[in-house]
Motif scaffolding. Structure first.
Motif, mmCIF file in Angstrom:
data_model
loop_
_atom_site.group_PDB
_atom_site.id
_atom_site.type_symbol
_atom_site.label_atom_id
_atom_site.label_comp_id
_atom_site.label_asym_id
_atom_site.label_seq_id
_atom_site.Cartn_x
_atom_site.Cartn_y
_atom_site.Cartn_z
ATOM 1 N N GLY A 218 26.213 31.203 41.326
ATOM 2 C CA GLY A 218 26.663 30.246 42.331
ATOM 3 C C GLY A 218 28.138 30.327 42.647
ATOM 4 N N MET A 219 28.860 31.215 41.990
ATOM 5 C CA MET A 219 30.291 31.331 42.251
ATOM 6 C C MET A 219 30.539 32.435 43.268
ATOM 7 S SD MET A 219 32.095 30.766 38.617
ATOM 8 C CE MET A 219 33.664 30.785 39.433
ATOM 9 N N GLN A 220 31.624 32.302 43.981
ATOM 10 C CA GLN A 220 32.038 33.335 44.923
ATOM 11 C C GLN A 220 33.026 34.241 44.205
ATOM 12 O OE1 GLN A 220 33.396 31.792 48.698
ATOM 13 N NE2 GLN A 220 32.262 29.914 48.325
ATOM 14 N N ILE A 221 32.588 35.456 43.871
ATOM 15 C CA ILE A 221 33.440 36.386 43.130
ATOM 16 C C ILE A 221 33.457 37.734 43.837
ATOM 17 C CG2 ILE A 221 33.783 37.622 40.960
ATOM 18 C CD1 ILE A 221 32.424 35.317 39.519
ATOM 19 N N ILE A 222 34.650 38.255 44.018
ATOM 20 C CA ILE A 222 34.831 39.618 44.505
ATOM 21 C C ILE A 222 35.441 40.395 43.349
ATOM 22 C CG2 ILE A 222 36.062 41.130 46.092
ATOM 23 C CD1 ILE A 222 36.079 38.798 48.086
ATOM 24 N N HIS A 223 34.781 41.463 42.936
ATOM 25 C CA HIS A 223 35.319 42.308 41.866
ATOM 26 C C HIS A 223 35.820 43.598 42.498
ATOM 27 C CE1 HIS A 223 35.760 43.609 37.666
ATOM 28 N NE2 HIS A 223 35.687 44.801 38.236
ATOM 29 N N ILE A 224 37.120 43.828 42.386
ATOM 30 C CA ILE A 224 37.733 45.025 42.946
ATOM 31 C C ILE A 224 37.883 46.036 41.823
ATOM 32 C CG2 ILE A 224 39.753 45.998 44.090
ATOM 33 C CD1 ILE A 224 40.203 43.171 45.285
ATOM 34 N N ASP A 225 37.097 47.097 41.915
ATOM 35 C CA ASP A 225 37.144 48.161 40.921
ATOM 36 C C ASP A 225 38.283 49.092 41.304
ATOM 37 O OD1 ASP A 225 36.791 50.310 39.227
ATOM 38 O OD2 ASP A 225 34.643 50.454 39.567
ATOM 39 N N THR A 226 39.377 49.007 40.581
ATOM 40 C CA THR A 226 40.558 49.809 40.902
ATOM 41 C C THR A 226 40.501 51.190 40.279
ATOM 42 O OG1 THR A 226 41.689 48.895 38.978
ATOM 43 C CG2 THR A 226 42.032 47.797 41.093
ATOM 44 N N HIS A 227 39.366 51.517 39.701
ATOM 45 C CA HIS A 227 39.242 52.760 38.954
ATOM 46 C C HIS A 227 38.069 53.552 39.506
ATOM 47 C CE1 HIS A 227 38.275 55.075 35.151
ATOM 48 N NE2 HIS A 227 39.547 55.316 35.320
ATOM 49 N N LEU A 228 38.242 54.107 40.685
ATOM 50 C CA LEU A 228 37.177 54.863 41.320
ATOM 51 C C LEU A 228 36.950 56.143 40.526
ATOM 52 C CD1 LEU A 228 35.206 55.018 43.655
ATOM 53 C CD2 LEU A 228 36.977 56.162 44.982
ATOM 54 N N ASP A 229 35.862 56.188 39.817
ATOM 55 C CA ASP A 229 35.578 57.279 38.897
ATOM 56 C C ASP A 229 34.184 57.804 39.206
ATOM 57 O OD1 ASP A 229 35.751 59.036 36.808
ATOM 58 O OD2 ASP A 229 35.297 57.555 35.270
ATOM 59 N N GLY B 219 50.109 25.164 38.338
ATOM 60 C CA GLY B 219 49.616 23.823 38.078
ATOM 61 C C GLY B 219 48.156 23.622 38.417
ATOM 62 N N GLU B 220 47.775 22.365 38.498
ATOM 63 C CA GLU B 220 46.372 21.995 38.623
ATOM 64 C C GLU B 220 45.908 21.721 40.052
ATOM 65 O OE1 GLU B 220 44.160 22.028 36.093
ATOM 66 O OE2 GLU B 220 45.803 22.871 34.927
ATOM 67 N N HIS B 221 46.781 21.847 41.053
ATOM 68 C CA HIS B 221 46.332 21.540 42.409
ATOM 69 C C HIS B 221 45.288 22.561 42.868
ATOM 70 C CE1 HIS B 221 49.721 24.288 43.084
ATOM 71 N NE2 HIS B 221 49.156 24.590 44.225
ATOM 72 N N LYS B 222 44.517 22.183 43.859
ATOM 73 C CA LYS B 222 43.423 23.030 44.320
ATOM 74 C C LYS B 222 43.963 24.299 44.974
ATOM 75 C CE LYS B 222 39.232 22.968 47.089
ATOM 76 N NZ LYS B 222 38.492 23.809 46.194
ATOM 77 N N HIS B 223 43.440 25.412 44.541
ATOM 78 C CA HIS B 223 43.805 26.711 45.098
ATOM 79 C C HIS B 223 42.634 27.240 45.907
ATOM 80 C CE1 HIS B 223 46.559 26.286 41.691
ATOM 81 N NE2 HIS B 223 47.390 26.997 42.432
ATOM 82 N N SER B 224 42.935 28.104 46.865
ATOM 83 C CA SER B 224 41.898 28.731 47.675
ATOM 84 C C SER B 224 41.311 29.949 46.980
ATOM 85 C CB SER B 224 42.469 29.173 49.023
ATOM 86 O OG SER B 224 43.077 28.100 49.682
ATOM 87 N N VAL B 225 42.174 30.690 46.255
ATOM 88 C CA VAL B 225 41.777 31.939 45.628
ATOM 89 C C VAL B 225 42.320 31.973 44.202
ATOM 90 C CG1 VAL B 225 41.996 34.458 45.708
ATOM 91 C CG2 VAL B 225 41.833 33.165 47.838
ATOM 92 N N TYR B 226 41.464 32.353 43.271
ATOM 93 C CA TYR B 226 41.879 32.569 41.886
ATOM 94 C C TYR B 226 41.821 34.073 41.634
ATOM 95 C CZ TYR B 226 41.689 27.620 40.772
ATOM 96 O OH TYR B 226 41.924 26.280 40.736
ATOM 97 N N LEU B 227 42.929 34.644 41.177
ATOM 98 C CA LEU B 227 43.021 36.073 40.915
ATOM 99 C C LEU B 227 43.170 36.291 39.415
ATOM 100 C CD1 LEU B 227 43.445 39.014 42.018
ATOM 101 C CD2 LEU B 227 45.890 38.495 42.002
ATOM 102 N N LYS C 107 38.285 29.874 36.339
ATOM 103 C CA LYS C 107 38.625 28.458 36.457
ATOM 104 C C LYS C 107 38.250 27.870 37.810
ATOM 105 C CE LYS C 107 42.381 28.885 33.204
ATOM 106 N NZ LYS C 107 43.809 28.936 33.032
ATOM 107 N N GLY C 108 38.444 28.611 38.875
ATOM 108 C CA GLY C 108 38.232 28.079 40.224
ATOM 109 C C GLY C 108 36.771 28.103 40.625
ATOM 110 N N ARG C 109 35.978 27.275 40.038
ATOM 111 C CA ARG C 109 34.534 27.316 40.243
ATOM 112 C C ARG C 109 34.113 26.993 41.676
ATOM 113 N NH1 ARG C 109 32.295 28.552 35.618
ATOM 114 N NH2 ARG C 109 33.353 28.013 33.717
ATOM 115 N N HIS C 110 34.959 26.365 42.443
ATOM 116 C CA HIS C 110 34.597 26.031 43.827
ATOM 117 C C HIS C 110 35.481 26.773 44.822
ATOM 118 C CE1 HIS C 110 31.889 23.077 42.257
ATOM 119 N NE2 HIS C 110 32.857 22.570 41.544
ATOM 120 N N SER C 111 36.128 27.800 44.369
ATOM 121 C CA SER C 111 37.009 28.610 45.199
ATOM 122 C C SER C 111 36.542 30.056 45.154
ATOM 123 C CB SER C 111 38.444 28.524 44.673
ATOM 124 O OG SER C 111 38.905 27.191 44.678
#
Length: 161
Positions: free
Chosen positions: A130-141, A32-40, A106-110
């Protein structure tokens, strides 16, 4: 091609009999639309990896990440919105990147966590200033550098003699 929803397996949501206070990360996923802490979100895509002369396999990263992560104990109270996976389709690599730029995150403030794909998807993440993004590269090559054919299979810091 678009977003494919991830279904959390029922066994990930079960409470442990020996510890009723035990909570898994899977139990922190909300709807739903409630505020989330983390968007995956996942990038189930090998297209950029293959285009850059890498080995395929990055497309499986989001699924395998979730299988491990959602079973782990949740030690803090966060709300997670799992947006699912971007899956390859009939668009070109450039069109796919542009579609994601227009439709997320979607979670521009999360905190936004992106999993999988190649380094090309990490570059798309940086297009949201300005967004907080962590990109996890699951493909160590990581491979030795061949100056004749540059590719994304080498470390970002490169020195040539």
């Amino acid at each position: 091609m678009m977003w494919k929803k991830f279904q959390i397996p029922a066994e990930y949501l079960k409470k442990r009999v020996d510890d009723s206070s035990f909570k898994r990360w899977a139990q922190s996923v909300g709807e739903g639309e409630h505020k989330h802490s983390v968007y995956l979100r996942g990038f189930a895509s090998d297209e950029g990896v293959v285009a850059n002369l890498g080995r395929d396999g990055a497309a499986m990263g989001p699924e395998h990440f979730r299988k491990a992560f959602y079973k782990m104990p949740a030690t803090v109270d966060l709300q997670i919105m799992d947006e699912g996976d971007f899956v390859e389709g009939s668009l070109s690599l450039t069109e796919s990147h542009n579609w994601v730029r227009e439709n997320g995150p979607k979670g521009r403030h999360s905190l936004n966590v992106s999993v999988g794909g190649g380094h090309d998807w990490a570059a798309v993440d940086f297009d949201f200033p300005g967004m907080q993004i962590i990109h996890i590269d699951t493909h160590l090559d990581v491979r030795p550098c061949n100056p004749e054919t540059l590719h994304f299979g080498f470390a970002f810091s490169l020195s040539r003699e």
